[in-house]
Design a protein around this motif. Structure first.
Motif, PDB file in Angstrom:
ATOM      1  N   VAL A   1       8.310   4.348   4.594  1.00 15.27           N
ATOM      2  CA  VAL A   1       8.559   3.315   5.607  1.00 15.27           C
ATOM      3  C   VAL A   1       7.260   2.483   5.828  1.00 15.27           C
ATOM      4  CG1 VAL A   1       9.214   2.897   8.202  1.00 15.27           C
ATOM      5  CG2 VAL A   1      10.527   4.220   6.901  1.00 15.27           C
ATOM      6  N   LEU A   2       6.368   3.165   6.044  1.00 17.36           N
ATOM      7  CA  LEU A   2       4.983   2.544   6.297  1.00 17.36           C
ATOM      8  C   LEU A   2       4.482   1.700   4.806  1.00 17.36           C
ATOM      9  CD1 LEU A   2       2.715   5.294   7.797  1.00 17.36           C
ATOM     10  CD2 LEU A   2       3.627   3.091   8.774  1.00 17.36           C
ATOM     11  N   LEU A   3       4.956   2.051   3.757  1.00 12.72           N
ATOM     12  CA  LEU A   3       4.831   1.254   2.494  1.00 12.72           C
ATOM     13  C   LEU A   3       5.703   0.022   2.727  1.00 12.72           C
ATOM     14  CD1 LEU A   3       4.312   3.732  -0.412  1.00 12.72           C
ATOM     15  CD2 LEU A   3       2.631   2.241   0.368  1.00 12.72           C
ATOM     16  N   PHE A   4       6.829   0.186   3.191  1.00 13.01           N
ATOM     17  CA  PHE A   4       7.495  -0.964   3.255  1.00 13.01           C
ATOM     18  C   PHE A   4       7.151  -1.962   4.140  1.00 13.01           C
ATOM     19  CE2 PHE A   4      11.212  -3.081   5.376  1.00 13.01           C
ATOM     20  CZ  PHE A   4      11.782  -3.913   4.226  1.00 13.01           C
ATOM     21  N   ILE A   5       6.587  -1.577   5.366  1.00 17.50           N
ATOM     22  CA  ILE A   5       6.035  -2.540   6.498  1.00 17.50           C
ATOM     23  C   ILE A   5       5.052  -3.043   6.068  1.00 17.50           C
ATOM     24  CG2 ILE A   5       4.872  -2.382   8.775  1.00 17.50           C
ATOM     25  CD1 ILE A   5       7.021   0.049   9.519  1.00 17.50           C
ATOM     26  N   SER A   6       3.871  -2.353   5.131  1.00 19.85           N
ATOM     27  CA  SER A   6       2.767  -3.038   4.668  1.00 19.85           C
ATOM     28  C   SER A   6       3.222  -4.207   3.822  1.00 19.85           C
ATOM     29  CB  SER A   6       2.060  -2.318   3.736  1.00 19.85           C
ATOM     30  OG  SER A   6       2.731  -1.910   2.431  1.00 19.85           O
ATOM     31  N   THR A   7       4.292  -4.479   3.327  1.00 20.13           N
ATOM     32  CA  THR A   7       4.722  -5.649   2.558  1.00 20.13           C
ATOM     33  C   THR A   7       4.883  -6.782   3.405  1.00 20.13           C
ATOM     34  OG1 THR A   7       7.193  -5.108   2.522  1.00 20.13           O
ATOM     35  CG2 THR A   7       5.900  -4.166   0.709  1.00 20.13           C
ATOM     36  N   LEU A   8       4.953  -6.463   4.667  1.00 17.75           N
ATOM     37  CA  LEU A   8       5.056  -7.756   5.675  1.00 17.75           C
ATOM     38  C   LEU A   8       3.618  -8.292   5.898  1.00 17.75           C
ATOM     39  CD1 LEU A   8       7.424  -6.260   8.251  1.00 17.75           C
ATOM     40  CD2 LEU A   8       7.854  -7.704   6.483  1.00 17.75           C
ATOM     41  N   PHE A   9       2.495  -7.642   5.709  1.00 16.02           N
ATOM     42  CA  PHE A   9       1.275  -8.185   5.870  1.00 16.02           C
ATOM     43  C   PHE A   9       0.351  -8.510   4.499  1.00 16.02           C
ATOM     44  CE2 PHE A   9       2.522  -5.267   9.355  1.00 16.02           C
ATOM     45  CZ  PHE A   9       1.979  -6.175  10.657  1.00 16.02           C
ATOM     46  N   VAL A  10       0.345  -7.653   3.503  1.00 21.35           N
ATOM     47  CA  VAL A  10      -0.319  -7.871   2.492  1.00 21.35           C
ATOM     48  C   VAL A  10      -0.195  -9.169   1.725  1.00 21.35           C
ATOM     49  CG1 VAL A  10      -1.273  -6.804   0.337  1.00 21.35           C
ATOM     50  CG2 VAL A  10      -1.082  -5.431   2.222  1.00 21.35           C
ATOM     51  N   PRO A  11       1.115  -9.385   1.387  1.00 20.44           N
ATOM     52  CA  PRO A  11       1.519 -10.474   0.500  1.00 20.44           C
ATOM     53  C   PRO A  11       1.273 -11.831   1.132  1.00 20.44           C
ATOM     54  CG  PRO A  11       3.480  -9.063   0.376  1.00 20.44           C
ATOM     55  CD  PRO A  11       2.270  -8.287   1.511  1.00 20.44           C
TER      56      PRO A  11
ATOM     57  N   LEU B   1      -4.786  -9.053   6.105  1.00 24.23           N
ATOM     58  CA  LEU B   1      -5.178  -8.003   5.066  1.00 24.23           C
ATOM     59  C   LEU B   1      -5.658  -6.707   5.430  1.00 24.23           C
ATOM     60  CD1 LEU B   1      -5.248  -8.104   1.916  1.00 24.23           C
ATOM     61  CD2 LEU B   1      -7.582  -8.884   2.097  1.00 24.23           C
ATOM     62  N   ALA B   2      -6.584  -6.571   6.444  1.00 24.54           N
ATOM     63  CA  ALA B   2      -6.898  -5.599   6.942  1.00 24.54           C
ATOM     64  C   ALA B   2      -5.955  -4.573   7.618  1.00 24.54           C
ATOM     65  CB  ALA B   2      -7.998  -5.516   8.177  1.00 24.54           C
ATOM     66  N   ILE B   3      -4.911  -5.316   8.224  1.00 27.40           N
ATOM     67  CA  ILE B   3      -3.819  -4.369   8.925  1.00 27.40           C
ATOM     68  C   ILE B   3      -2.922  -4.010   7.628  1.00 27.40           C
ATOM     69  CG2 ILE B   3      -1.603  -4.566  10.246  1.00 27.40           C
ATOM     70  CD1 ILE B   3      -3.091  -6.708  11.900  1.00 27.40           C
ATOM     71  N   GLY B   4      -2.763  -4.628   6.719  1.00 27.69           N
ATOM     72  CA  GLY B   4      -1.702  -4.167   5.652  1.00 27.69           C
ATOM     73  C   GLY B   4      -2.636  -3.097   4.895  1.00 27.69           C
TER      74      GLY B   4
ATOM     75  N   ILE C   1      -2.335   0.099   6.953  1.00 27.87           N
ATOM     76  CA  ILE C   1      -1.028   0.721   6.865  1.00 27.87           C
ATOM     77  C   ILE C   1      -0.863   1.527   5.405  1.00 27.87           C
ATOM     78  CG2 ILE C   1       1.503   0.127   6.788  1.00 27.87           C
ATOM     79  CD1 ILE C   1       0.896  -2.173   8.857  1.00 27.87           C
ATOM     80  N   ILE C   2      -1.290   0.836   4.469  1.00 30.88           N
ATOM     81  CA  ILE C   2      -0.919   1.531   3.159  1.00 30.88           C
ATOM     82  C   ILE C   2      -2.008   2.924   3.149  1.00 30.88           C
ATOM     83  CG2 ILE C   2      -1.914   1.255   0.661  1.00 30.88           C
ATOM     84  CD1 ILE C   2      -1.277  -1.604   0.945  1.00 30.88           C
ATOM     85  N   LEU C   3      -3.137   2.880   3.804  1.00 31.61           N
ATOM     86  CA  LEU C   3      -3.755   4.098   3.850  1.00 31.61           C
ATOM     87  C   LEU C   3      -3.169   5.406   4.594  1.00 31.61           C
ATOM     88  CD1 LEU C   3      -7.572   2.825   4.179  1.00 31.61           C
ATOM     89  CD2 LEU C   3      -6.500   4.106   2.135  1.00 31.61           C
ATOM     90  N   ALA C   4      -2.285   4.501   5.665  1.00 32.48           N
ATOM     91  CA  ALA C   4      -1.652   5.771   6.399  1.00 32.48           C
ATOM     92  C   ALA C   4      -0.335   6.315   5.807  1.00 32.48           C
ATOM     93  CB  ALA C   4      -1.198   4.989   7.782  1.00 32.48           C
ATOM     94  N   ALA C   5       0.372   5.242   4.899  1.00 33.64           N
ATOM     95  CA  ALA C   5       1.450   5.612   4.209  1.00 33.64           C
ATOM     96  C   ALA C   5       0.875   6.825   3.115  1.00 33.64           C
ATOM     97  CB  ALA C   5       1.935   4.595   3.298  1.00 33.64           C
TER      98      ALA C   5
END
Length: 115
Positions: free
Chosen positions: A13-23, A47-50, A53-57
């Motif tokens: 779920v966190l990886l999916f949420i990161s797609t809202l920020f990084v791209p 970018l920092a938030i994304g 989130i990826i590190l947390a995932a």
């Protein structure tokens, strides 16, 4: 739920949420580079938030992996459960007893002693 499944799902779920920020951040940086204009002020923040989130995932997925594999591979409780056990293969076990002689000729009836 099985042990560690909740952590795997949280990581996904966190990886999916990161797609809202990084791209969006990468798009902002690419657009700024191609047009020669400065990047928007929120692009580094996105970018920092994304990335956080990826590190947390990754941490959640690693935690789930650790929970499911911390004891190592499950041990075999009974060697008879393993079909590849040599004693269970034909020709490797103990010799047939007198009671099992009918197995040599399964269509014949066993001779019974009638004394």
């Amino acid at each position: 739920m099985k042990l560690g499944v909740r952590q795997y799902l949280a990581g996904l779920v966190l990886l999916f949420i990161s797609t809202l920020f990084v791209p969006q951040a990468v798009s902002d940086f690419a657009r700024a580079e191609s047009t020669g204009t400065p990047a928007p002020a929120e692009a580094p923040l996105l970018l920092a938030i994304g990335l956080l989130i990826i590190l947390a995932a990754a941490a959640c997925i690693a935690w789930g992996y650790w929970l499911t594999h911390r004891r190592g591979a499950p041990r075999k409780r009974n060697p008879e459960d393993d079909p590849d056990e040599p004693l269970m293969r034909p020709g490797y076990g103990p010799g047939p007893s007198d009671q099992d002689s009918w197995r040599e000729h399964p269509l014949r009836r066993p001779e019974r002693d009638t004394e």
